[in-house]
Every structure is written in C-alpha cells, then in structure tokens.
Motif scaffolding. Structure first.
Motif, PDB file in Angstrom:
ATOM      1  N   GLY A  48     -41.665 -20.774  11.819  1.00  0.00           N
ATOM      2  CA  GLY A  48     -41.108 -20.288  13.725  1.00  0.00           C
ATOM      3  C   GLY A  48     -41.087 -19.569  13.761  1.00  0.00           C
ATOM      4  O   GLY A  48     -40.098 -19.084  14.583  1.00  0.00           O
ATOM      5  N   LEU A  49     -41.844 -18.231  13.528  1.00  0.00           N
ATOM      6  CA  LEU A  49     -42.149 -16.929  13.388  1.00  0.00           C
ATOM      7  C   LEU A  49     -42.556 -17.309  15.014  1.00  0.00           C
ATOM      8  O   LEU A  49     -41.555 -15.164  15.485  1.00  0.00           O
ATOM      9  N   PHE A  50     -43.531 -17.536  15.702  1.00  0.00           N
ATOM     10  CA  PHE A  50     -42.993 -16.696  17.211  1.00  0.00           C
ATOM     11  C   PHE A  50     -42.039 -17.618  17.558  1.00  0.00           C
ATOM     12  O   PHE A  50     -41.972 -17.026  19.045  1.00  0.00           O
ATOM     13  N   GLY A  51     -40.933 -18.318  16.819  1.00  0.00           N
ATOM     14  CA  GLY A  51     -40.072 -18.655  18.781  1.00  0.00           C
ATOM     15  C   GLY A  51     -38.877 -18.455  18.543  1.00  0.00           C
ATOM     16  O   GLY A  51     -37.730 -18.845  18.453  1.00  0.00           O
ATOM     17  N   LEU A  52     -38.912 -17.288  16.924  1.00  0.00           N
ATOM     18  CA  LEU A  52     -37.344 -16.678  16.781  1.00  0.00           C
ATOM     19  C   LEU A  52     -36.168 -16.712  17.433  1.00  0.00           C
ATOM     20  O   LEU A  52     -34.967 -17.376  17.728  1.00  0.00           O
ATOM     21  N   THR A  53     -36.587 -16.207  19.157  1.00  0.00           N
ATOM     22  CA  THR A  53     -35.490 -16.130  19.885  1.00  0.00           C
ATOM     23  C   THR A  53     -35.979 -16.542  21.075  1.00  0.00           C
ATOM     24  O   THR A  53     -34.752 -16.394  22.261  1.00  0.00           O
ATOM     25  N   ILE A  54     -36.276 -17.309  21.198  1.00  0.00           N
ATOM     26  CA  ILE A  54     -37.083 -19.103  22.778  1.00  0.00           C
ATOM     27  C   ILE A  54     -35.082 -19.128  22.137  1.00  0.00           C
ATOM     28  O   ILE A  54     -35.502 -20.089  20.398  1.00  0.00           O
ATOM     29  N   ASN A  90     -41.887 -13.046  21.042  1.00  0.00           N
ATOM     30  CA  ASN A  90     -39.954 -13.107  20.656  1.00  0.00           C
ATOM     31  C   ASN A  90     -39.780 -12.584  21.545  1.00  0.00           C
ATOM     32  O   ASN A  90     -38.222 -12.548  21.290  1.00  0.00           O
ATOM     33  N   GLY A  91     -40.446 -11.340  22.142  1.00  0.00           N
ATOM     34  CA  GLY A  91     -39.942  -9.915  23.457  1.00  0.00           C
ATOM     35  C   GLY A  91     -39.955  -9.841  24.771  1.00  0.00           C
ATOM     36  O   GLY A  91     -39.979 -11.137  25.318  1.00  0.00           O
ATOM     37  N   ILE A  92     -41.349  -9.091  24.791  1.00  0.00           N
ATOM     38  CA  ILE A  92     -41.262  -8.540  25.860  1.00  0.00           C
ATOM     39  C   ILE A  92     -42.063  -9.322  26.622  1.00  0.00           C
ATOM     40  O   ILE A  92     -42.152  -9.639  28.137  1.00  0.00           O
ATOM     41  N   GLY A 243     -36.325  -5.285  24.450  1.00  0.00           N
ATOM     42  CA  GLY A 243     -36.949  -4.815  23.657  1.00  0.00           C
ATOM     43  C   GLY A 243     -36.583  -3.859  22.721  1.00  0.00           C
ATOM     44  O   GLY A 243     -36.964  -3.046  21.906  1.00  0.00           O
ATOM     45  N   ARG A 244     -35.898  -2.522  23.230  1.00  0.00           N
ATOM     46  CA  ARG A 244     -35.435  -1.072  22.745  1.00  0.00           C
ATOM     47  C   ARG A 244     -34.555  -1.243  21.670  1.00  0.00           C
ATOM     48  O   ARG A 244     -34.852  -1.074  20.278  1.00  0.00           O
ATOM     49  N   LEU A 245     -33.860  -2.403  21.932  1.00  0.00           N
ATOM     50  CA  LEU A 245     -33.172  -2.867  20.772  1.00  0.00           C
ATOM     51  C   LEU A 245     -34.191  -3.315  19.202  1.00  0.00           C
ATOM     52  O   LEU A 245     -33.448  -2.836  18.247  1.00  0.00           O
TER      53      LEU A 245
END
Ligand code: COS
Length: 384
Positions: A48-54, A90-92, A243-245
């Motif tokens: 599930g690493l591609f969807g951590l922040t989704i 997960n980001g940009i 993204g910077r964080l």
C-alpha cells in the motif's frame, strides 16, 4: 497528529522491515543497473506504499502529515530511488487533485493512485522557468470543450513511468504572472504529448526524470483541476508546501542512516592502534551530526503538527526544508570525511548517498527560494 498509535507503530515497523530486509540489500544493484527490480515495485503496491497519503475514502491510508513525516524518516534509511518511485503518487503527483480537484476528478484518479495502478507526476519546471515558476510559458488555449497545450516541461520526476501529468500552463496570455496559470491533469497517451530522453543525473540512479513535451496536445476541459482557471499557481504552491515538509522529514531519515553507517565505520576502523571513534576530532563530527539531526527532526515534526492542526505552514515548511536539507548535506560531508579515502570509493554507501542527497537542496525549491519565502512572510506580517 497521530490518529491511532498502535496502527501507526505497525505501519512503521512493516516499512522498517521492508527497508532493512528488501531494499537495503538491493542498493548497489539499483545503482549499477539504474533500475528498481519489478518485484520490488509489486511488493510496494502490495504494502500500500503508493497510497499512503491518499484519503481513506478513495482507497488510501490517508495518513496525516505527522504520520507521513515518520514514514518519510523510515524510507530515508535507504537509496533515494525507492522513495522517489512512490513519492509522486503520495506527494506532488496526486496532491493537486487531493487539495483542489473536483469530486469527479478525485473519484476517477485517486483510487488508482492509491493502488499504484497509475503513477503521477508534477510538471511545473520548464527550460526557462525554474525558481521563477510564475514565469512559465507552456500555454493552454481554449478551443470549444478543449484546451490546446504547447510547451516543454523539464526534469520531471517519474515522467518516463507516469500515467498522469499534473501540468501548470498559462490559460491567460494577457497575465504574465501567477494568476494567468491553470493546472491540468493530462493522461499519458494523449496525442501531442511526448517524452524526452531520460536525463543522466549525478545521483539518485534508478529514479528517472525527463522532459515532457506538449505539441498541440488537446486536453478536455474536464481535466482542468478544480474546474477553475487562473488558480493553478496557487494549487502548485500548496502542493509544494506539503512536498517541502515531506522532503525535510526524508532528509532526517537519510542523515540518520548516513550517521549510523559512519559510526559503525568509526568504531571498527583502527588507526594509530585504536578505533578512530576514540579520537576527539572524529567525535566532534559525530556529535555535531547527531545534534543537527535532532534539531531538524524536532522542527519538521512541529511543522507537521501545525499543518495537521489546520494552520498555514508556508513559513514553517520552508524553514524545515531549508534547515533539514542543508543539515543533510553537512552530515553527508562529515560522514564521508569519517570514512577517509574509503568514502570516495563506491563500495561504501556514503559515496552514493553523498551524490543522492545533493538534490535535496535543489528540488521542490532551492535553499535560496526557501530563504525568500521565509523572509517575505516575515515582512508581510510585520507590515500587515
Ligand atoms: N500557498 C497558497 N498560495 C500561495 C502560496 C502558498 N504557499 N505561495 C504563493 N501563493 C499565492 C500568493 O498569495 C499570490 O496570490 P495573489 O496574487 O492572490 O496574492 C500568488 O500565489 C503568487 O505568489 P507570489 O507573488 O509570491 O509569486 P512569485 O512569482 O513572487 O514567487 C515563489 C513565488 C518564488 C515562492 C515561487 O515561484 C516558488 O516557489 N518558486 C520555486 C519553484 C519550485 O519550488 N520549483 C521546484 C519544482 S517542483 S519539484
């Protein structure tokens, strides 16, 4: 904010084991072959690493910013290429839709980012527009239900594997600055979209970047992020705040790994009849690195908690990105120095990390851009 400490511990320990047992042993191979083995990509999908922040309602884990930083610190303990692969989803590459997308856009794309079925990318930089992002020239001219895109984007991470491209383009040529820019989600395979050759980079081998070229590329108006023209630059800036964080947290993890390797080396390596770790000049480098890593860790976690609490963290994100990435560069340099001549030989991971981390001070805004953002926010507040 940590939602469920037990579940988070489980997630972090799964990632820690995956990094230690699967990724670290492959570091040299990834560097040599300039490629991540496919079975690792599959394992990343399964974990599930591609969807951590989704967000959870779209099939991801919906981790908070603080949780994301703790994950980034774990992922920092191995070669940068591995994080880079999942980093855009997960980001940009997905944040534009998460932050400003319409409900239809979220439903259409987010579940597929979460599984890793599709890979996202973020197209802001151009040959003549880097730090001055608002000067970008790629244009999008409205024609009926479509926009016709023309222009070139540069150094686009994951573009060679990407299925979607978040593209910032100028919809109003009359406005030269930020408010003439809109954000689009363009799918790979759209006629008129092509890729340049893969860039040869100083480090981060196994992670790909290339040009993305739009030549009369017709994009349906439904692909305009949020369905509103003229706010694409703000979308991009909000994406970058987050993204910077993430990069700051990641820099902490990478610095911890480099310091651990250097400490092990210093304890084992003998000169003048004893372990070099006994020498105070070596100890100075170890101690300075430890203290700076601790400072960066505290800073980035604090900024992440503020963001989770709903605060605007433009200043804090830039402070954390600037301090943590510069810290990481200093730690890389000291850790290489501790290795002596061996540090210059590719057999030791520090030679590779030294090159990999150089990018941290450049991408998602150079250190000098972070300084400008911090000072501007200070002046804005002082004169409000
Ligand atoms: N969140 C939301 N809105 C923001 C914002 C943020 N973090 N930063 C700026 N904006 C808004 C501003 O409020 C302004 O809106 P108004 O016109 O309504 O007031 C608009 O965006 C333009 O901002 P600004 O005037 O500050 O733009 P500038 O052209 O002066 O430059 C910098 C802004 C330098 C900060 C920007 O170009 C930048 O971040 N450059 C680096 C780009 C980068 O990181 N590239 C890496 C590539 S991606 S890996």
């Amino acid at each position: 904010m940590i939602r469920d400490p037990e579940m988070l511990d489980q997630l972090l320990s799964t990632i820690r084991d995956f990094v230690k047992n699967e990724l670290v042993p492959l570091e040299h191979e990834v560097e040599e072959n300039n490629a991540i083995p496919e079975h690792i990509v599959e394992q990343m999908k399964e974990l599930g690493l591609f969807g951590l922040t989704i967000p959870e309602e779209y099939g991801g884990l919906g981790i908070t910013m603080e949780e994301e930083i703790l994950v980034a610190m774990e992922l920092g303990r191995t070669s940068a290429a591995f994080r880079s692969l999942i980093g855009t989803n997960n980001g940009i590459g997905s944040s534009g839709i998460v932050i400003d997308g319409t409900e239809e856009q979220k439903q259409k794309y987010l579940p597929r980012y979460a599984t890793g079925e599709i890979i996202g990318s973020f197209c802001l930089t151009e040959p003549d527009s880097g730090s001055d992002a608002a000067s970008l020239k790629t244009n999008a001219v409205k024609d009926g239900d479509y926009y016709v895109l023309n222009g070139t984007k540069r150094f686009i991470t994951n573009a060679p594997r990407a299925t979607t491209f978040t593209v910032m383009a100028r919809t109003n040529p009359e406005i030269k600055g930020a408010s003439g820019i809109s954000a689009f989600l363009v799918e790979a395979g759209t006629p008129g979209l092509s890729l340049g050759k893969i860039d040869k980079k100083m480090g981060q081998h196994g992670s790909y970047t290339c040009d993305v070229i739009f030549d009369n590329c017709w994009v349906h108006k439904d692909q305009l992020i949020g369905g509103v023209e003229g706010v694409g630059f703000k979308t991009a800036m909000r994406v970058l705040d987050k993204g910077r964080l993430h990069i700051a947290g990641y820099s902490v993890g990478m610095a911890e790994r480099m310091l651990e390797d250097a400490l092990n080396y210093a304890v084992e390596r003998k000169q003048f009849g004893q372990a070099i770790a006994n020498f105070q000049l070596i100890q100075g480098m170890l101690a300075d690195s430890k203290a700076e890593i601790y400072a960066a860790k505290c800073m980035v976690l604090d900024a992440a908690r503020l963001r989770d609490a709903g605060q605007n963290v433009t200043t804090e994100a830039s402070c954390a990105k600037m301090f943590a990435t510069e810290m990481c560069g200093r730690v890389a340099d000291r850790c290489l120095q501790i290795h002596g001549g061996a540090g210059y030989i590719s057999e030791y991971s520090i030679e590779r990390f030294y090159r990999d981390v150089r990018l941290f001070r450049l991408y998602e805004g150079t250190t000098q851009i972070q300084q400008i953002i911090i000072a501007r926010e200070m002046i804005k507040q002082a004169t409000a």
